[in-house]
Write an enzyme that holds these catalytic residues in place. Structure first.
Site, mmCIF file in Angstrom:
data_model
loop_
_atom_site.group_PDB
_atom_site.id
_atom_site.type_symbol
_atom_site.label_atom_id
_atom_site.label_comp_id
_atom_site.label_asym_id
_atom_site.label_seq_id
_atom_site.Cartn_x
_atom_site.Cartn_y
_atom_site.Cartn_z
ATOM 1 N N PHE A 124 -3.057 -3.687 -2.060
ATOM 2 C CA PHE A 124 -3.558 -2.425 -1.506
ATOM 3 C C PHE A 124 -2.637 -1.313 -1.980
ATOM 4 O O PHE A 124 -1.445 -1.318 -1.670
ATOM 5 C CB PHE A 124 -3.595 -2.437 0.030
ATOM 6 C CG PHE A 124 -4.128 -1.136 0.583
ATOM 7 C CD1 PHE A 124 -5.494 -0.904 0.690
ATOM 8 C CD2 PHE A 124 -3.258 -0.115 0.964
ATOM 9 C CE1 PHE A 124 -5.989 0.315 1.164
ATOM 10 C CE2 PHE A 124 -3.743 1.101 1.442
ATOM 11 C CZ PHE A 124 -5.108 1.320 1.544
ATOM 12 N N ASP A 209 5.275 -1.323 -5.596
ATOM 13 C CA ASP A 209 4.779 -0.473 -4.520
ATOM 14 C C ASP A 209 5.526 -0.906 -3.257
ATOM 15 O O ASP A 209 5.227 -1.940 -2.662
ATOM 16 C CB ASP A 209 3.264 -0.669 -4.385
ATOM 17 C CG ASP A 209 2.677 0.065 -3.189
ATOM 18 O OD1 ASP A 209 3.437 0.445 -2.283
ATOM 19 O OD2 ASP A 209 1.444 0.238 -3.155
ATOM 20 N N LYS A 238 5.457 6.143 3.905
ATOM 21 C CA LYS A 238 5.480 5.627 5.285
ATOM 22 C C LYS A 238 6.775 5.978 6.032
ATOM 23 O O LYS A 238 6.946 7.111 6.456
ATOM 24 C CB LYS A 238 5.212 4.123 5.293
ATOM 25 C CG LYS A 238 3.735 3.787 5.003
ATOM 26 C CD LYS A 238 3.411 2.367 5.342
ATOM 27 C CE LYS A 238 1.978 1.978 5.029
ATOM 28 N NZ LYS A 238 1.015 2.425 6.006
HETATM 29 N N1 PLP Z 1 0.573 1.102 -0.735
HETATM 30 C C1 PLP Z 1 0.813 0.276 0.281
HETATM 31 C C2 PLP Z 1 1.545 -1.008 0.017
HETATM 32 C C3 PLP Z 1 0.402 0.591 1.568
HETATM 33 O O1 PLP Z 1 0.645 -0.257 2.566
HETATM 34 C C4 PLP Z 1 -0.274 1.810 1.788
HETATM 35 C C5 PLP Z 1 -0.767 2.176 3.125
HETATM 36 O O2 PLP Z 1 -0.976 1.358 3.973
HETATM 37 C C6 PLP Z 1 -0.493 2.659 0.692
HETATM 38 C C7 PLP Z 1 -0.061 2.283 -0.556
HETATM 39 C C8 PLP Z 1 -1.189 3.999 0.881
HETATM 40 O O3 PLP Z 1 -0.366 4.849 1.602
HETATM 41 P P1 PLP Z 1 -0.986 6.167 2.289
HETATM 42 O O4 PLP Z 1 -1.904 5.699 3.371
HETATM 43 O O5 PLP Z 1 0.220 6.900 2.804
HETATM 44 O O6 PLP Z 1 -1.689 6.918 1.225
#
Ligand code: PLP
Length: 377
Positions: A124, A209, A238
């Site tokens: 994700f 990520d 986050k």
């Molecule tokens: N990447 C990861 C691993 C995530 O857990 C999330 C959100 O849950 C995102 C990207 C996307 O982040 P945002 O919701 O701040 O755009």
């Protein structure tokens, strides 16, 4: 508001540490922390003080000018990780957009006309179009087609398949060391080693990520510190802002100058207010004793969950924990827990996800376990 979320029937009005209160005055133990955002706890006094001070001094200038807070935050991010440069932004998806642009430009610099990014099943990476295109489970929804080309999906647990997927047109491998949104799935070390080796031999970049695994969540400042490879680029968001919206794409020294003047931008990104909050959050989280406690309390939570009969598997690292329910029903279990005063997150019908603030106490972990036992009992 658009109906893009199936929201729970509760309105939270106040938070402190690992506790939340709703509009009826009922108290909750928060084992979700705004999906791993409030890692320093709700309304940490140092973050509150930093924001109070900054909001009355200077909140925004745009990125046409430098501000001390943004520079200090970028410096702190780089010095604590890959040593290159940081692009500050406002969210996780934006951090990944920056990484995707960076690795594509890097590939074009190597003469690759149609660069490809290898991503893992179960990943994700966010909801903006490029991040969504990098998210195999969501990029099948025809409502939003066409997706960006240039992403190749491989299984999460097959090092040979990953190595075989890299070729002359590969720009990067992009992965989460632990996949959070799809159920707290730890990517095997063998896959991470294969990704590093394949990138090294092909000239591709390795992107982690760390939007969920970073900022102390797994018991080290960055998740990569506990796996056998270091990325070339990492993304974070986050918990970085201590509750305020901030993200970053951080590079190694070798990739620090790939993006140049005019290549990328954002009006709000890394402004003085969010930078003040993030620097205060950094001071709280980048602390050996706190990180040791994250590992210890994570162990306590996992042990407790592992002893509950209805739970067949406990996965994760530090305070990023998933529990698989033998009989499914995760959504009902999470609703029942909420009624009992515990905020946890169901993922599908089989998994409960636990992401408490990193400042949670032993008694609070035990209290959460007691509620889960009661609800499942
Ligand atoms: N990447 C990861 C691993 C995530 O857990 C999330 C959100 O849950 C995102 C990207 C996307 O982040 P945002 O919701 O701040 O755009």
């Amino acid at each position: 508001m658009m109906r893009t979320y199936a929201r729970a029937p509760v309105e939270f009005v106040r938070g402190e540490g690992a506790r939340l209160w709703d509009s009826d005055g009922k108290q909750y133990l928060d084992f979700l922390a705004g999906i791993s955002v409030c890692s320093v706890g709700h309304c940490h006094p140092d973050v509150v003080e930093a924001v109070r001070e900054q909001v009355g001094t200077l909140t925004h200038t745009s990125n046409l000018y430098l501000t001390a807070g943004g520079v200090r935050l970028a410096q702190r991010l780089c010095e604590s990780s890959l040593g290159g440069r940081a692009f500050l932004c406002n969210s996780g998806a934006e951090a990944n957009e920056c990484a995707i642009k960076l690795v594509r430009k890097h590939a074009h610099g190597r003469g690759i006309a149609g660069p490809e990014i290898v991503v893992l099943e179960g990943a994700f990476h966010g909801r903006t179009m490029a991040a969504l295109s990098a998210t195999p489970g969501l990029a099948t929804n025809e409502s939003f087609a066409p997706y960006l080309p240039g992403f190749r999906v491989v299984p999460r647990d097959d090092p040979d398949a990953l190595a075989a997927a890299l070729g002359e047109t590969t720009a990067a491998v992009m992965l989460e060391p632990i996949q959070g949104e799809t159920g707290v799935n730890v990517v095997p070390d063998s896959v991470i080693v294969a990704a590093r080796e394949a990138c090294d031999s092909s000239g591709a970049l390795l992107v982690f990520d760390e939007i969920q695994t970073g900022m102390g969540r797994t018991g080290s400042l960055w998740g990569y510190e506990q796996v056998p490879a270091r990325p070339d680029v990492l993304t974070t968001a986050k918990a970085l802002g201590g509750g305020l919206p901030v993200g970053a794409c951080v590079t190694s020294e070798g990739t620090a100058d790939v993006l140049e003047v005019g290549d990328h931008g954002s009006t709000f990104a890394g402004g003085p207010l969010v930078a003040a909050a993030a620097l205060a959050a950094f001071d709280v989280i980048d602390d050996r004793e706190l990180l040791r406690r994250v590992r210890e309390l994570g162990g306590r939570l996992c042990d407790g969950l592992g002893q509950i009969e209805a739970i067949s598997e406990v996965r994760g690292r530090g305070l990023m924990v998933g529990a698989r329910l033998d009989d499914g029903g995760a959504k009902d279990v999470a609703s029942a827990a909420l009624a009992e005063g515990l905020v946890v997150n169901p993922i599908g019908e089989e998994t409960l996800r636990f992401l408490p603030p990193l400042v949670v106490g032993e008694e609070e972990v035990d209290e959460a376990l007691e509620i889960i036992r009661r609800v499942l009992g």
